[in-house]
Design a protein around this motif. Sequence first.
Motif, mmCIF file in Angstrom:
data_model
loop_
_atom_site.group_PDB
_atom_site.id
_atom_site.type_symbol
_atom_site.label_atom_id
_atom_site.label_comp_id
_atom_site.label_asym_id
_atom_site.label_seq_id
_atom_site.Cartn_x
_atom_site.Cartn_y
_atom_site.Cartn_z
ATOM 1 N N GLN A 196 -5.600 -6.232 12.374
ATOM 2 C CA GLN A 196 -4.687 -5.084 12.301
ATOM 3 C C GLN A 196 -5.027 -4.315 11.027
ATOM 4 O O GLN A 196 -5.066 -4.895 9.939
ATOM 5 C CB GLN A 196 -3.226 -5.535 12.260
ATOM 6 N N ARG A 197 -5.258 -3.010 11.178
ATOM 7 C CA ARG A 197 -5.700 -2.186 10.051
ATOM 8 C C ARG A 197 -4.710 -1.032 9.857
ATOM 9 O O ARG A 197 -4.417 -0.277 10.781
ATOM 10 C CB ARG A 197 -7.101 -1.646 10.321
ATOM 11 N N TYR A 198 -4.197 -0.914 8.626
ATOM 12 C CA TYR A 198 -3.243 0.141 8.274
ATOM 13 C C TYR A 198 -3.902 1.063 7.253
ATOM 14 O O TYR A 198 -4.351 0.596 6.195
ATOM 15 C CB TYR A 198 -1.975 -0.450 7.676
ATOM 16 N N SER A 199 -3.909 2.368 7.542
ATOM 17 C CA SER A 199 -4.555 3.327 6.637
ATOM 18 C C SER A 199 -3.600 4.477 6.347
ATOM 19 O O SER A 199 -3.091 5.121 7.275
ATOM 20 C CB SER A 199 -5.850 3.874 7.254
ATOM 21 N N VAL A 208 -7.597 -5.307 0.827
ATOM 22 C CA VAL A 208 -7.147 -3.969 0.453
ATOM 23 C C VAL A 208 -8.344 -3.134 0.043
ATOM 24 O O VAL A 208 -9.135 -3.534 -0.820
ATOM 25 C CB VAL A 208 -6.120 -4.041 -0.695
ATOM 26 N N GLU A 209 -8.480 -1.975 0.666
ATOM 27 C CA GLU A 209 -9.538 -1.025 0.332
ATOM 28 C C GLU A 209 -8.903 0.338 0.101
ATOM 29 O O GLU A 209 -8.686 1.105 1.035
ATOM 30 C CB GLU A 209 -10.575 -0.939 1.459
ATOM 31 N N GLY A 210 -8.539 0.628 -1.160
ATOM 32 C CA GLY A 210 -7.879 1.889 -1.468
ATOM 33 C C GLY A 210 -6.511 1.950 -0.824
ATOM 34 O O GLY A 210 -5.640 1.120 -1.108
ATOM 35 N N GLN A 211 -6.304 2.922 0.072
ATOM 36 C CA GLN A 211 -5.035 3.052 0.781
ATOM 37 C C GLN A 211 -5.104 2.430 2.176
ATOM 38 O O GLN A 211 -4.304 2.772 3.051
ATOM 39 C CB GLN A 211 -4.642 4.537 0.889
ATOM 40 N N THR A 212 -6.016 1.511 2.369
ATOM 41 C CA THR A 212 -6.163 0.809 3.646
ATOM 42 C C THR A 212 -5.981 -0.692 3.424
ATOM 43 O O THR A 212 -6.509 -1.249 2.467
ATOM 44 C CB THR A 212 -7.552 1.073 4.264
ATOM 45 N N VAL A 213 -5.223 -1.310 4.315
ATOM 46 C CA VAL A 213 -5.048 -2.763 4.293
ATOM 47 C C VAL A 213 -5.556 -3.317 5.619
ATOM 48 O O VAL A 213 -5.154 -2.856 6.690
ATOM 49 C CB VAL A 213 -3.573 -3.158 4.090
ATOM 50 N N VAL A 237 0.868 -1.165 0.000
ATOM 51 C CA VAL A 237 0.000 0.000 0.000
ATOM 52 C C VAL A 237 0.915 1.228 0.000
ATOM 53 O O VAL A 237 2.002 1.204 0.596
ATOM 54 C CB VAL A 237 -0.943 -0.008 1.222
ATOM 55 N N GLU A 238 0.510 2.294 -0.684
ATOM 56 C CA GLU A 238 1.397 3.443 -0.783
ATOM 57 C C GLU A 238 0.617 4.746 -0.885
ATOM 58 O O GLU A 238 -0.579 4.765 -1.181
ATOM 59 C CB GLU A 238 2.324 3.307 -1.982
ATOM 60 N N ASN A 239 1.356 5.835 -0.596
ATOM 61 C CA ASN A 239 0.847 7.174 -0.867
ATOM 62 C C ASN A 239 1.910 7.921 -1.647
ATOM 63 O O ASN A 239 2.813 7.310 -2.212
ATOM 64 C CB ASN A 239 0.444 7.889 0.433
ATOM 65 N N ASP A 240 1.825 9.237 -1.700
ATOM 66 C CA ASP A 240 2.773 9.984 -2.507
ATOM 67 C C ASP A 240 4.162 10.063 -1.897
ATOM 68 O O ASP A 240 5.125 10.465 -2.569
ATOM 69 C CB ASP A 240 2.236 11.398 -2.758
ATOM 70 N N LEU A 241 4.322 9.668 -0.614
ATOM 71 C CA LEU A 241 5.601 9.804 0.069
ATOM 72 C C LEU A 241 6.290 8.480 0.364
ATOM 73 O O LEU A 241 7.516 8.443 0.491
ATOM 74 C CB LEU A 241 5.422 10.575 1.390
ATOM 75 N N MET A 242 5.527 7.395 0.498
ATOM 76 C CA MET A 242 6.161 6.141 0.909
ATOM 77 C C MET A 242 5.404 4.932 0.371
ATOM 78 O O MET A 242 4.223 5.022 0.001
ATOM 79 C CB MET A 242 6.251 6.068 2.437
ATOM 80 N N ILE A 243 6.130 3.816 0.335
ATOM 81 C CA ILE A 243 5.565 2.527 -0.062
ATOM 82 C C ILE A 243 5.701 1.595 1.135
ATOM 83 O O ILE A 243 6.818 1.339 1.606
ATOM 84 C CB ILE A 243 6.306 1.936 -1.279
ATOM 85 N N VAL A 244 4.581 1.085 1.623
ATOM 86 C CA VAL A 244 4.570 0.206 2.788
ATOM 87 C C VAL A 244 4.283 -1.212 2.325
ATOM 88 O O VAL A 244 3.253 -1.470 1.685
ATOM 89 C CB VAL A 244 3.510 0.652 3.816
ATOM 90 N N THR A 245 5.218 -2.114 2.623
ATOM 91 C CA THR A 245 5.044 -3.530 2.276
ATOM 92 C C THR A 245 4.745 -4.308 3.552
ATOM 93 O O THR A 245 5.510 -4.262 4.514
ATOM 94 C CB THR A 245 6.316 -4.085 1.611
ATOM 95 N N LEU A 246 3.600 -5.005 3.543
ATOM 96 C CA LEU A 246 3.159 -5.786 4.698
ATOM 97 C C LEU A 246 3.328 -7.274 4.419
ATOM 98 O O LEU A 246 3.316 -7.711 3.264
ATOM 99 C CB LEU A 246 1.696 -5.476 5.017
#
Length: 631
Positions: free
Chosen positions: A191-194, A172-177, A97-106
Motif C-alpha cells: 500500500q503506497r500513500y503519496s 518513507v520517501e519524502g511525502q510518500t510512505v 507523513v504531511e503536507n501544508d494542509l494535513m498530517i496523515v498518521t499511518l
Amino acid sequence: MEMDRSTIVGLVLILIIFAVWQTVVAPSPEELEAQQRYQDSITALNEATLTPEADIAPEFTPTELAGLTDSARQAKFGNAFGPFAASAAGEAKEVVVENDLMIVTLNTKGGNIKRVELKEYAKMIEGEEGKMVKLPLYLMEDEKNRFEYTLPVNGVSGAGINTSDLYFTPKVEGQTVIMRAPTSNGGYFEQRYSLKDGTYLMDYDLRFEGLNQVLVNQGGNIQLQWDNYLDKIERNSQYESTLSTMYFKPTDDDSDYCSCTSTDSETVDGQSLKWVAGSQQFFTSALLADNSFSPGSVLATEVFDLETSPDLEKVSATLNIPVGNSNSEAVGMQLYVGPNEFDRLRAIGHDLSDVISFGRSIFGGINRWIIRPLFGFLSKYISNMGIAILVLTLIVKLLVYPLTYKMLVSNVKMQVLKPELEKMKAKHKDDAQAQQMEQMKMYQEYGASPLGGCLPMVLQMPIWFALYRFFPASIEFRQESFLWANDLSTYDVLTKIPDWIPFMQGHISLFAVLWAITTVIYAYYNSRHMDYSAQPMMKYFQYVMPILFLGFFNSFAAGLTAYLFFSNTFNIAQTIITKNFLIDHDKLKAKMEENRKKPKKKSGFSARLQEALKEQQRQQAAQNGTKKKGK
C-alpha cells in the motif's frame, strides 16, 4: 364493571411504590459499568476458547520477534496466514507523513490510516463557563474503524486473511510512505500513500508483487471493507447527523446516497462505482478508483442515539477491487480526506461535489450556481460573512423592489377602498353572498386586488428554501463570527434555558427571536387596513405563526435567521418609506375613481364567478322562501 374509588387509589399507590422501588434498587452508573466489563471479559474468554490457537496472532516484543527465524515464523503462523506468516507478528508503530494542509498518521499494523489532522480547521467544544475551546480536528481517527482487504490465500481456510492482521514494513520517501507485507516466496502486498502540497487528495496505490501463485481466484476481485465511525464535530450534533451519510457514484449514472436519518444499506448490483464517500456536514473521507470498483458493492449507514453514543454515525462500504492474474499487478486509487469546499471537490471531478448537501432539486441548483458564486464574489471584498449576508439581503431586496412597489400600491388601494367596503357591508349586513358579489364588483371597478401583494413573496420563496439548505451546508460560514454569534453555520446562543422547555433545545437564539419580533411588526404594519371580516382567524394567525416557527428556527443556522431578520427589517423600512413618501395617496385615489367610471369588460373567469355567486344567491333565496312557507 366499574372500579370504585378505593380500588383506583390502591392501584395508583402500587404504581408509585413500584416506581420508587425501581429507582432505589436500580444499579448505579458505576455498577452498570462494572457489569459491562464483566460481561465483556466473559465474551472475550468464550471467543478465545472457541478460536483455535493456530488462528491467533499473538503480540510479541521486538526481542522475541528478533529471535524468530523465517522457518520458525512459518511453523508458528503458517496454518493461519500461509505465505504471509512472515508478516503475521510484529510491533504496531506510527508513521507520519504531511503536507501544508494535513498530517496523515499511518499504522504499520494493517498498513492503513490511523488518523488525519486538518491543519487549517479546528473542532470547537464548549468548555467551562460556556467558553468555546479550540481542539485539533481529526478525521478517520476512531479506533473502531476498519480499512482492510480480505486476501484469499492458498492453504488458508475460510475467506482468507485480513490485512488488518498483518504487520507492514514501512518505508518513507519524502511525502510518500510505502507499506509492504512480504510473503515467504519473495513477493509482497503493498500500500503506497503519496501526498502533494496544496491538496487534501492523496494518491493511494496497491501493488500485488509475486502473488499470482499465492492468492486464490486471481483474475477476480479482492474485497475491501471500510467502516468509518464519524465523530461529532459541530455544536448541533442533531443537525450534523441529518447531513451525514454514505455517498456513492456509479460510473455511468448520477451520484446517490444512503438515508441520512435512519439506518440503511444499498447494494449496487450490475453497476461499477467510481467513488464512495463517508460525508458529514462539512468534511468528507472519499475513496476514488482510477478505473472503477467492480459491481456488487454494498454501502451502508448506521444511525446512533446521539444522547448515548459518542459517535455521530457509522458509514460503511464493501468494495470489490478488480485484480488481474499476472505476476505484477497494480491498482490505482485516490483518497480525499478533507473539507467540503465546493471548488476543491468540483476540480476533482466525477460529481464529487454532490457530497455537499445543497439539495438535488431546483433549490440545489440555485445554491450551486447563483447564491454560492454571489457569496464568493462578495467575500472577495467583504471579510466578515455576517456583513456579506447583510449585503446579499440588500441585493435581493433591490432586485425584487419593482414587484414590492406594486404590492405596496395594491395595499394602498385596499386602504383607500376600505371605507367604501365598510359602507357596502353595512348595507348588506345580513346577506353574506351579496357582500361577496359587491366586493368583487368593487375590486374590479376600482382596479384593486387583495392578492396583489402575494407575488413578491411567491418569487422570493425559492430563495428562502435555497438558503435553508445553503447556510448549514456551506463551510465558508463555519466558525465565522458576527455580532453575538460565534458560528454562522449553527445556532447562536443568547442564553441557556432548561432542557424541559419544549421545542427550544435548551437555549434561546437571539437572531431567531429578532426574526419573530420583526415578522409580527411587519405583519401588523402591512395589514392594518386589510379586511379580515370574511376570515377573522387569518388576522390572528399571522401573529401566532412566528411564535410557532420560533422553535424551528431557534436551532437553525444563525446565517439563515440573520438573513431573515435583515429581510424583515428591510421590508419594514421599504413599506414605511414607500407608503409615506413615494406613493401619492390622493393621486392614487383619483386614479381609482377615474378607473371606476370607465366601462369594464368582464373576463371569462370573472363573469363565470359572478354568475356562480348569483346562482348561489338565488338558490339561497329560494331555500329561505321554502322554509317560510313551511312555518
